[in-house]
Enzyme design. Structure first.
Site, PDB file in Angstrom:
ATOM      1  N   LYS A 114       0.844  -1.198   0.000  1.00 53.86           N
ATOM      2  CA  LYS A 114       0.000   0.000   0.000  1.00 53.86           C
ATOM      3  C   LYS A 114       0.879   1.248   0.000  1.00 53.86           C
ATOM      4  CE  LYS A 114      -3.928  -1.790   2.656  1.00 53.86           C
ATOM      5  NZ  LYS A 114      -4.959  -1.605   1.609  1.00 53.86           N
ATOM      6  N   ARG A 145     -10.180 -11.553   1.681  1.00 51.73           N
ATOM      7  CA  ARG A 145     -11.028 -12.603   1.122  1.00 51.73           C
ATOM      8  C   ARG A 145     -10.355 -13.980   1.214  1.00 51.73           C
ATOM      9  NH1 ARG A 145     -11.290  -9.332  -4.446  1.00 51.73           N
ATOM     10  NH2 ARG A 145     -11.190  -7.664  -2.884  1.00 51.73           N
TER      11      ARG A 145
HETATM   12  N1  BES Z   1      -8.028  -3.704   4.229  1.00 52.48           N
HETATM   13  C1  BES Z   1      -8.209  -3.319   2.890  1.00 52.48           C
HETATM   14  C2  BES Z   1      -9.530  -2.567   2.656  1.00 52.48           C
HETATM   15  C3  BES Z   1      -9.709  -1.255   3.367  1.00 52.48           C
HETATM   16  C4  BES Z   1      -9.604  -0.073   2.682  1.00 52.48           C
HETATM   17  C5  BES Z   1     -10.045  -1.215   4.704  1.00 52.48           C
HETATM   18  C6  BES Z   1      -9.806   1.130   3.330  1.00 52.48           C
HETATM   19  C7  BES Z   1     -10.255  -0.014   5.342  1.00 52.48           C
HETATM   20  C8  BES Z   1     -10.138   1.158   4.647  1.00 52.48           C
HETATM   21  C9  BES Z   1      -8.232  -4.530   1.963  1.00 52.48           C
HETATM   22  O1  BES Z   1      -7.447  -5.594   2.389  1.00 52.48           O
HETATM   23  C10 BES Z   1      -7.699  -4.094   0.652  1.00 52.48           C
HETATM   24  O2  BES Z   1      -6.592  -3.648   0.603  1.00 52.48           O
HETATM   25  N2  BES Z   1      -8.520  -4.208  -0.391  1.00 52.48           N
HETATM   26  C11 BES Z   1      -8.131  -3.822  -1.716  1.00 52.48           C
HETATM   27  C12 BES Z   1      -8.608  -4.874  -2.643  1.00 52.48           C
HETATM   28  C13 BES Z   1      -8.141  -4.691  -4.055  1.00 52.48           C
HETATM   29  C14 BES Z   1      -6.649  -4.910  -4.156  1.00 52.48           C
HETATM   30  C15 BES Z   1      -8.874  -5.667  -4.949  1.00 52.48           C
HETATM   31  C16 BES Z   1      -8.809  -2.482  -2.033  1.00 52.48           C
HETATM   32  O3  BES Z   1      -9.964  -2.298  -1.670  1.00 52.48           O
HETATM   33  O4  BES Z   1      -8.156  -1.644  -2.610  1.00 52.48           O
HETATM   34 ZN    ZN Z   2      -5.408  -5.452   1.821  1.00 55.44          ZN
END
Ligand code: BES
Ligand code: ZN
Ligand code: ZN
Length: 478
Positions: free
Chosen positions: A258, A332
């Site tokens: 990230k 997931r």
């Molecule tokens: N933990 C994150 C989602 C999240 C985003 C939680 C903002 C709280 C606040 C999750 O694991 C994630 O990173 N999801 C990705 C998925 C994508 C790579 C398909 C996302 O939503 O960007």
């Molecule tokens: Zn994530």
């Protein structure tokens, strides 16, 4: 917080602070108006004012707006603002005169208790350890109300306290709140309630059982994963309710790292786990007549030379293979194993809570959590629980076309949709592959778990989901 219900005259109340609500069409009682003097004449008086009628306790007046617009949510907000004022005034005890609210005293009592307890919460465990004389905390709330509201007030006390514990877990930094820390909390919950039992699996058992998703996500760092199970045997005639909560104690994204800005907030990626654990504790404390099996997969998501890589193929607990095309879509992968395991353990309908997608923040902000379900009845039950608790949900659809986007190139599935469309729904479509047809509702709380901005939740951990799950259990056990 100690909560009592009694019907005493305002003048006879023994509390550091007394709160009254005033509708736009109401004038303050004479003694208060006189003490408030010039302030009463100013428009600000109705927002929130502390006045000092001669000799008696301080009185804080909360404006309630138009009488015909009153609802529990507005009372929760008023109560939270008063609780914050009580904090500033260092009041240890507060008495609230139950306002007349559409004739539903029980709902008004629930709202005042919930708003007060949530509004009084502060996360200050890491602040001012050396402080010798810490400011007084609000320790007791008296509702000046008919005894008939006592039962509802007690239920609200239990779930609001549980929600504050979930907020503590969310806010606790990831170097403290590790998977084993969450497991210890689960064991503590089981130790505190005879009808609750805990079982915790470590890395070897996780691998031996074939939980390839949880194993893969955890392989990037030295912190050991835990698969936490809490069972509550409350009885009742209904089917066993499975609760599943995402417990990623820190989500760096892994190799699909990230961006740095704001990453510290990813300590809250275990908000689903926090809500599920503390909801079980609250349901047990209330002795609701329902059987629960809660499954919390917990791990960090770290990048390293041993981390799972984009393109790696893993095998989930139910035998399906998954291409890990983005290591940041880790939630997931661990939920897939947990959902399969919940079904194996006897869950006959399942609700999962997860901070799963950034897309849900774009779609619904912090106002609604998304619900995606394969079962209309369960979806309706969740929606009703949301309305009753004020933790609102909004249903999004499933469709075979979304499933299509989650197919793998070399494996059964991909954890990343082939197109950047409907991210919240494609994530849920992936999860649906692991519930084996069991009635299931997925609640994406990425937008509602943090920075909700309501007076009673503030700008950090909200504890979203505790009241929703307790209300759901109340409904299903009725
Ligand atoms: N933990 C994150 C989602 C999240 C985003 C939680 C903002 C709280 C606040 C999750 O694991 C994630 O990173 N999801 C990705 C998925 C994508 C790579 C398909 C996302 O939503 O960007
Ligand atoms: Zn994530
Ligand atoms: Zn995550």
């Amino acid at each position: 917080m100690k909560v009592t219900v009694q019907q005493t005259e305002l003048a006879a109340v023994d509390a550091d602070l007394v709160a009254i609500g005033l509708y736009d069409d109401e004038s303050p009682p004479d003694a208060i108006a006189a003490a408030a003097g010039a302030a009463a004449a100013s428009g600000d008086f109705r927002k929130l004012s502390a006045v000092f009628p001669d000799g008696s306790a301080r009185v804080v007046v909360a404006g309630l707006g138009k009488r015909e617009e009153i609802d529990p949510e507005r009372l929760r907000v008023a109560a939270a603002l008063v609780a914050k004022e009580a904090g500033r005034l260092e009041a240890g005890s507060l008495a609230w005169v139950l306002p007349e609210a559409s004739g539903d005293d029980a709902a008004a009592a629930e709202a005042l208790v919930t708003g007060t307890i949530l509004g009084a919460h502060r996360f200050d465990r890491f602040k001012g350890a050396a402080e010798e004389d810490p400011p007084a905390r609000l320790e007791s709330l008296t509702l000046l109300a008919p005894a008939s509201v006592a039962a509802e007030a007690e239920i609200a006390r239990v779930y609001a306290e549980a929600q504050n514990r979930a907020r503590e877990l969310q806010s606790t930094p990831a170097n403290f709140a590790t998977p084993s820390f969450l497991a210890a909390r689960a064991e503590e919950i089981a130790a505190g309630a005879t009808a609750v039992s805990a079982e915790v699996l470590g890395p070897e058992e996780i691998a031996a059982k074939g939980m390839g998703g949880l194993a893969a996500v955890s392989q990037g760092g030295p912190e050991e994963p835990r698969l936490i199970v809490l069972r509550y045997a409350g009885g009742g005639s209904g089917p066993t309710l499975g609760l599943v909560g995402k417990g990623v104690t820190f989500d760096t994204g892994g190799i699909s790292l990230k961006p740095g800005a704001g990453m510290q907030e990813m300590k809250m990626d275990m908000s689903g786990a926090a809500a599920v654990l503390e909801a079980v504790a609250a349901i047990a404390e209330l002795g609701l007549a329902i059987d629960l099996v809660a499954v919390v997969p917990s791990t960090e998501n770290m990048p390293s030379g041993t981390a799972v890589k984009p393109g790696d193929v893993i095998t989930q607990l139910n035998g399906k293979t998954v291409e890990v095309n983005n290591t940041d879509a880790e939630g997931r992968l661990i939920l897939a194993d947990a959902l399969t395991y919940a079904v194996e353990l006897g869950a006959e309908r399942i609700v999962d809570l997860a901070t799963l997608t950034g897309a849900v923040v774009i779609a619904l902000g912090s106002t609604y959590a998304a619900v995606i379900a394969n079962d209309d009845e369960l979806a309706a039950d969740v929606a009703r629980a949301g309305e009753r608790s004020g933790e609102l949900t909004w249903r999004l659809p499933l469709h075979p076309e979304f499933k299509e986007l989650m197919k793998g190139t070399v494996a059964d599935l991909s954890n990343l949709a082939s197109k950047r469309k409907a991210g919240t729904i494609t994530a849920a479509s992936f999860l649906e592959e692991f519930v084996d047809g069991t009635p299931w509702a997925h609640v994406d709380i990425a937008g509602t778990a943090w920075d909700v901005g309501r007076a009673y939740t503030g700008s950090d951990a909200s504890g979203f989901g505790v009241r929703l799950l307790v209300e759901l259990a109340r409904e299903l056990s009725a």
